[in-house]
Design an enzyme around this catalytic site. Sequence first.
Site, PDB file in Angstrom:
ATOM      1  N   SER A   1      -8.932   9.316   3.278  1.00  0.00           N
ATOM      2  CA  SER A   1      -8.870   7.903   3.571  1.00  0.00           C
ATOM      3  C   SER A   1      -7.269   7.865   3.779  1.00  0.00           C
ATOM      4  O   SER A   1      -6.705   8.825   3.468  1.00  0.00           O
ATOM      5  CB  SER A   1      -8.930   7.144   1.859  1.00  0.00           C
ATOM      6  OG  SER A   1      -8.053   7.279   1.002  1.00  0.00           O
ATOM      7  N   ASP A   2      -6.844   6.784   4.094  1.00  0.00           N
ATOM      8  CA  ASP A   2      -5.340   6.423   4.027  1.00  0.00           C
ATOM      9  C   ASP A   2      -4.669   5.889   2.571  1.00  0.00           C
ATOM     10  O   ASP A   2      -5.769   5.963   1.799  1.00  0.00           O
ATOM     11  CB  ASP A   2      -4.873   5.322   5.126  1.00  0.00           C
ATOM     12  CG  ASP A   2      -3.497   5.163   5.440  1.00  0.00           C
ATOM     13  OD1 ASP A   2      -2.638   5.997   4.590  1.00  0.00           O
ATOM     14  OD2 ASP A   2      -3.065   4.558   6.541  1.00  0.00           O
ATOM     15  N   ALA A   3      -3.563   5.844   2.527  1.00  0.00           N
ATOM     16  CA  ALA A   3      -2.954   5.919   1.081  1.00  0.00           C
ATOM     17  C   ALA A   3      -3.664   4.812   0.194  1.00  0.00           C
ATOM     18  O   ALA A   3      -3.639   3.737   0.742  1.00  0.00           O
ATOM     19  CB  ALA A   3      -1.684   5.653   1.114  1.00  0.00           C
TER      20      ALA A   3
ATOM     21  N   GLY B   1      -6.659   4.024   0.038  1.00  0.00           N
ATOM     22  CA  GLY B   1      -7.567   3.034   1.245  1.00  0.00           C
ATOM     23  C   GLY B   1      -9.024   3.133   0.421  1.00  0.00           C
ATOM     24  O   GLY B   1      -9.782   2.152   0.621  1.00  0.00           O
TER      25      GLY B   1
END
Length: 768
Positions: A296-298, A300
């Site tokens: 995931s993105d940070a 996310g």
Amino acid sequence: MRLSRMVLALALTSSLAPLAAAPVVAKEAKIVTEAEARERAEAMLQRMTLEEKAGQLVQYFDFGGATVANPKATAVNIDAAIAKGQVGSMLFVTDPVRINALQELAVKKTRLGIPLLIGYDVIHGLHTIMPVPIAMAASWDPATAERGQAVAASEARAVGINWTFAPMVDITMDPRWGRMVEGAGEDPVLGAAMAAAQVRGFQGGAIGTPGHVLSGPKHFVGYGASFGGRDYDEVDLSENQLRNTYLPPFKAALDAGAGNIMSAYMGLNGVPAAANKWLLTDVLRKEWGFKGFVVSDANGVDSLEKQGMAGSPKQAAVRALEAGMDLAMTVPSNPSPMLSLIDAVKNGEVAESALDGPVLRLLEAKYRLGLFDKPYVDPKAVPRTFDDPAHREVARIAAERSAVLLANAGGLLPLDRAKLKSVAVIGPLGDAGHDMLGPWVFSSNKPEGVSVLAGLRAKLGVGVKVEYATGTAWPTRKNPSFFDAMNKPGEHPAIDEKAELAKAIALANQSDVAVMVLGEAQNMAGEFASRSDLKLPGRQQELLDAVIATGKPVVVVLVNGRPLSLGDAKPGAVLEAWYPGSEGGNAVANLLLGDVNPGGKLPFSWIRSAAQAPYTYAYLPSHQPGSADKRYWNEDNSPTWPFGHGLSYTTFSYGKLAVDRASVKLGEPVTVSFDLTNTGKRAGDEVAQLYIHQRVGTSSRPVRQLKKFARVALAPGETKHMQFTLTADDLRYWSAATKGWVQDDSAFDVWVGGDSKADMATTFTVAK
Ligand code: NOJ
């Protein structure tokens, strides 16, 4: 070893031939094959408890305790969490001693001794900084991007980073979006070529190649189409747009072997990308057969709560897992939501076997990277890699090959060294070595940048007076970003603007030529750096107009990552240098003095104002094609410079355009040939571009689409006979009318030339 590497780089510099893969690393370890890695991962999985499996799905930032977002928050105790087996991966740590310590906790303190994936944003270099990715795309030379990222990989691996969150392969047609600088611009064919090249550079021939890192293209998918160009805002993209334009660079990156992919933050067509099953499972796994892992993105996964997709961290983790997420990147102000999967399994909300696929994929990556066999690095060896002169050489050549000569009325450039006695370097970016580096460069890695002032002084020596005036100040940022805190050297001292403007004018008046270095400071591009206009920041326009009014010849060197307006100013020449990296000033000096001939081309349409965004040259024909550029009541909507534009100190001509067959059958290839001649007196590179238009189809097709390109070096007077073959794949597209891939029978227009306005044309027909 070091000497021979340098000699190799220098030898190859003298020609324009591509350098051999830059960092040569001793092949000390044998590469673990995919099959071996799978076998070892499966055996390991059998031995794992539920808790150990959940731990592998956790990735934390290492901010050394408190978090950037909330410095006072009680952060997760990272070291203790690793020792308990609650962490599979770390990010944002670049100190080799700290990385070794983290690995030691994982390897020695946990029952199974599974090492950590160490990720970082190695976007265009770690210590030696390459030109930003949009610049590399402007080289239209995948080999340049590949070499640059190979250097970046070697520096990253030297400190113990084994995975980069790059390349960013998001298409954007909206330069308000600050992250345009991280990608390859608006076009899927150029974007796909750059995506694949960067993956090859980062990973080497295969995952696990010594001196290389795992590559994770991002942000899957559509991030570059956010509403209003505002970072993080939602995205609504049709399947037509996704399939034909936004997905192809991702597909190319995975086909090149990328072992990871990062999901985007934002909602895509109503569903946050981190929990978007259509995206992460149907397209990625089922259609494309991707075997690597998804991160995931940070935050996310945690953010699914804020985005209205989950009512608790546990539900967020379950939804992400079920959609196809493998690893959650988390700021450690709270424990990772993935740890709540333990409870979810115990309560029967999700089956334990749902964790097996993600764990296997993550373990496989660790085996393939050789981490089980060699988890540590030698901190003492880092300076040798960081200071390798071959790295600076690769950076300089990349900056030279990325630059785009946008305008050169009357041939002001190259400057005539023999006649030059004095140069005025003017503008807030003239003496700004740090700003030359661009975003995603952090002071902790001690990056260095050569300013244009320093580059020109070094090049011109004592015989030529090179003086500097800032001329104007930087505007203050309205909405602060946490990236500012991480980049202290980017701060700009306050100045007396009135006095500085007068000084700049006086300096221009006393000099033979004014080289004005204008554009955006390092933190005006990148994440959280969208802008609502494309004007020169602060009072740079006023400064430019005032210096032009002196009547002295003016060269503008732009340092930036998006198109910027020069208002009504008509400087003698405009050289787009982008954020050119560590060797920026030296590269610019070589270009301005003509030791290097610019050959880059624009990877996006250079629109005149933000009001034109989003914009692409590849729009669909309307019912009134004749007025395509006249859509606004008050002004034309054509760009200042078209996609693919870029001049040279020499001239080129195109001729003898032909197709090998006027008519082909569906599925058959057609070869387009032409002659390309250097008609000037200098050696130079031209990027030959081939565009097509399909006249009739199952769906309406864009007025023009780039299909092929080649950067070609030509000696003065030299002609090269060129051939591009269009295959059925090049003519296929995803039709919104049939909801599938089609190749239509139709007449096709073909144009070949030096930009997207190329007018040398021919046709061919595809028949049933
Ligand atoms: C957020 C950014 O969107 C992403 O590109 C980056 O890789 C992560 N943060 C980690 O820094």
